[in-house]
Scaffold this active site. Structure first.
Site, short mmCIF file in Angstrom:
data_model
loop_
_atom_site.label_atom_id
_atom_site.label_comp_id
_atom_site.label_asym_id
_atom_site.label_seq_id
_atom_site.Cartn_x
_atom_site.Cartn_y
_atom_site.Cartn_z
N SER A 156 -13.62 -4.84 -18.61
CA SER A 156 -14.22 -6.33 -18.42
C SER A 156 -15.43 -6.47 -19.05
O SER A 156 -16.23 -5.40 -19.15
CB SER A 156 -14.10 -6.45 -16.84
OG SER A 156 -15.05 -7.82 -16.80
N TYR A 169 -17.17 -4.10 -8.71
CA TYR A 169 -16.27 -4.42 -9.90
C TYR A 169 -16.83 -3.88 -11.19
O TYR A 169 -16.39 -3.29 -11.93
CB TYR A 169 -16.15 -5.96 -9.67
CG TYR A 169 -14.96 -6.40 -10.78
CD1 TYR A 169 -13.70 -6.01 -10.75
CD2 TYR A 169 -15.56 -7.17 -11.95
CE1 TYR A 169 -12.44 -6.69 -11.55
CE2 TYR A 169 -14.49 -7.46 -12.88
CZ TYR A 169 -13.07 -7.21 -12.71
OH TYR A 169 -12.26 -7.56 -13.57
N1 LIG Z 1 -8.81 -12.61 -15.27
C1 LIG Z 1 -10.10 -12.25 -15.82
O1 LIG Z 1 -10.94 -12.98 -16.00
C2 LIG Z 1 -10.31 -10.84 -16.19
C3 LIG Z 1 -11.43 -10.68 -16.86
C4 LIG Z 1 -11.78 -9.38 -17.23
C5 LIG Z 1 -10.93 -8.27 -16.78
N2 LIG Z 1 -9.77 -8.55 -15.93
C6 LIG Z 1 -9.12 -7.49 -15.69
O2 LIG Z 1 -7.78 -7.42 -16.13
C7 LIG Z 1 -6.90 -6.77 -15.18
C8 LIG Z 1 -5.79 -7.81 -15.14
O3 LIG Z 1 -6.39 -8.91 -14.28
P1 LIG Z 1 -5.49 -10.28 -13.97
O4 LIG Z 1 -6.57 -11.38 -14.30
O5 LIG Z 1 -4.21 -10.31 -14.80
O6 LIG Z 1 -5.58 -9.99 -12.52
P2 LIG Z 1 -4.41 -10.55 -11.46
O7 LIG Z 1 -3.62 -11.65 -11.73
O8 LIG Z 1 -4.91 -10.44 -10.18
O9 LIG Z 1 -3.52 -9.44 -11.58
C9 LIG Z 1 -3.68 -8.01 -11.17
C10 LIG Z 1 -2.53 -6.97 -11.22
O10 LIG Z 1 -2.90 -5.75 -10.75
C11 LIG Z 1 -2.08 -5.55 -9.47
N3 LIG Z 1 -2.40 -4.82 -8.65
C12 LIG Z 1 -3.61 -5.05 -7.84
N4 LIG Z 1 -3.75 -4.05 -6.70
C13 LIG Z 1 -2.88 -3.11 -7.22
C14 LIG Z 1 -2.68 -1.82 -6.25
N5 LIG Z 1 -3.32 -1.61 -5.23
N6 LIG Z 1 -1.62 -1.06 -6.92
C15 LIG Z 1 -0.90 -1.59 -8.00
N7 LIG Z 1 -1.07 -2.68 -8.58
C16 LIG Z 1 -2.06 -3.49 -8.23
C17 LIG Z 1 -1.37 -6.96 -9.27
O11 LIG Z 1 0.10 -6.76 -8.88
P3 LIG Z 1 0.38 -6.56 -7.31
O12 LIG Z 1 -0.63 -7.27 -6.59
O13 LIG Z 1 1.85 -7.00 -7.34
O14 LIG Z 1 0.27 -5.13 -6.87
C18 LIG Z 1 -1.14 -7.60 -10.41
O15 LIG Z 1 -0.35 -7.16 -11.21
C19 LIG Z 1 -7.74 -6.20 -14.11
O16 LIG Z 1 -7.99 -4.90 -14.47
C20 LIG Z 1 -8.88 -7.26 -14.16
O17 LIG Z 1 -10.09 -6.49 -13.48
C21 LIG Z 1 -9.73 -9.94 -15.58
#
Ligand SMILES: NC(=O)c1ccc[n+]([C@@H]2O[C@H](COP(=O)([O-])OP(=O)(O)OC[C@H]3O[C@@H](n4cnc5c(N)ncnc54)[C@H](OP(=O)(O)O)[C@@H]3O)[C@@H](O)[C@H]2O)c1
Length: 290
Positions: A156, A169
């Site tokens: 991130s 985080y």
């Molecule tokens: N959105 C942003 O602005 C942003 C920016 C920078 C980086 N990121 C990174 O990008 C990645 C994806 O983020 P996103 O925005 O798509 O988030 P999201 O919509 O909240 O999705 C998170 C994913 O992680 C899975 N997950 C969460 N806890 C888990 C666990 N204990 N075991 C297995 N799977 C788990 C969730 O699936 P289940 O709930 O079905 O388990 C879901 O598929 C993350 O690493 C996040 O830190 C996001």
């Protein structure tokens, strides 16, 4: 006669994508499938994974479900084992699953470190960092066997810049970058590339608390030189690039995809009109555009 292969394709690549039930992970699984990859999909929600699988299969690609809670002991290892068994090996691991600490109603806990709970720290580190190490360790024998091996860690912008009130985080994401660099060097002679991808503000469930509140969303995008949120597919395309032959000489890097936020002084582009360096009655001050 020479054949021309598109270096951005992933035909036949066997990839494990974690966090594939929604958001960036689902978009990444789809981008990989569109590029020709076979994918193993992991997350806790089996139903949502089945929806992702249906979208992948619509592109004529294999989708294997390998559900699991990556915070659980032994689960990352089991996920890798099942993915490799289902796909007949692994060429690529995209560890995208990640969490912010959240309350029961799903809103994020954003408090200074001194007011935060150790249990929140432990959970964030378990999914974002400890699972990263466990997945990479278990996948290594498979990746070593592959002629096109790569790992993409979904870090991130928070791992690159300071993130007050999100210390756990930010620390977990910075550690992913450090791990990507170390593994990239350690595994380079085994033909395994390892990179981190560092998105900025991206519209997913994780950030709905921010983009659904107009004043907060406007404030955030005012600090983004491109002036808007990223969409999940834009991050997915960068992940696809990192895994592809087009990135064959790219390893140990943290690719920042943030609309320019982290460019030095880039944040100033969000300010409509900077203060003039000239006195108020100096006509040169009028030449300054917004
Ligand atoms: N959105 C942003 O602005 C942003 C920016 C920078 C980086 N990121 C990174 O990008 C990645 C994806 O983020 P996103 O925005 O798509 O988030 P999201 O919509 O909240 O999705 C998170 C994913 O992680 C899975 N997950 C969460 N806890 C888990 C666990 N204990 N075991 C297995 N799977 C788990 C969730 O699936 P289940 O709930 O079905 O388990 C879901 O598929 C993350 O690493 C996040 O830190 C996001």
């Amino acid at each position: 006669m020479t054949t021309h292969c598109d270096p951005f394709r992933l035909d036949g690549v066997r990839a494990l994508v974690t966090g594939a039930s929604r958001g960036i992970g689902r978009a990444t699984a789809l981008a990989f499938a569109q590029a020709g990859a076979e994918v193993a999909l992991s997350a806790r929600s089996r139903g949502a994974l089945q929806e992702t699988a249906a979208l992948v299969e619509a592109h004529g690609r294999t989708a294997a479900l390998v559900p699991g809670d990556l915070a659980g002991p032994g689960v990352p290892e089991a996920v890798v084992d099942e993915a490799a068994a289902a796909l007949g090996g692994l060429d690529c691991v995209v560890h995208n699953a990640g969490v912010l600490p959240v309350r029961e109603d799903g809103t994020p806990v954003m408090v200074p470190l001194q007011d935060s709970a150790q249990t929140d720290w432990d959970h964030v580190l378990s999914v974002n960092l400890n699972a990263t190490a466990a997945l990479c360790r278990r996948a290594h024998p498979h990746l070593r066997e592959s002629s096109r091996a790569s790992v993409v860690l979904m870090s991130s912008l928070a791992g690159v810049v300071g993130t007050p009130r999100m210390e756990a985080y930010g620390a977990s994401k910075a550690a992913q970058i450090a791990l990507a660099r170390s593994l990239a060097v350690g595994w380079a002679r085994q033909g395994i590339r390892v990179n981190a991808l560092c998105p900025g503000w991206t519209r997913t469930d994780m950030t709905s608390f921010a983009y659904s509140l107009e004043p907060l969303s406007d404030w955030l995008t005012a600090h983004v030189p491109l002036g808007r949120w990223a969409e999940a597919h834009e991050v997915a395309h960068a992940a696809r690039f990192l895994a592809s032959p087009a990135a064959s000489y790219l390893t140990g890097q943290a690719l920042v995809l943030d609309g320019g936020v982290s460019v030095p002084d880039g944040g100033l582009a969000g300010i409509a009109k900077p203060p003039s360096p000239f006195p108020p009655d100096d006509p040169r001050g009028e030449e300054r555009s917004s």
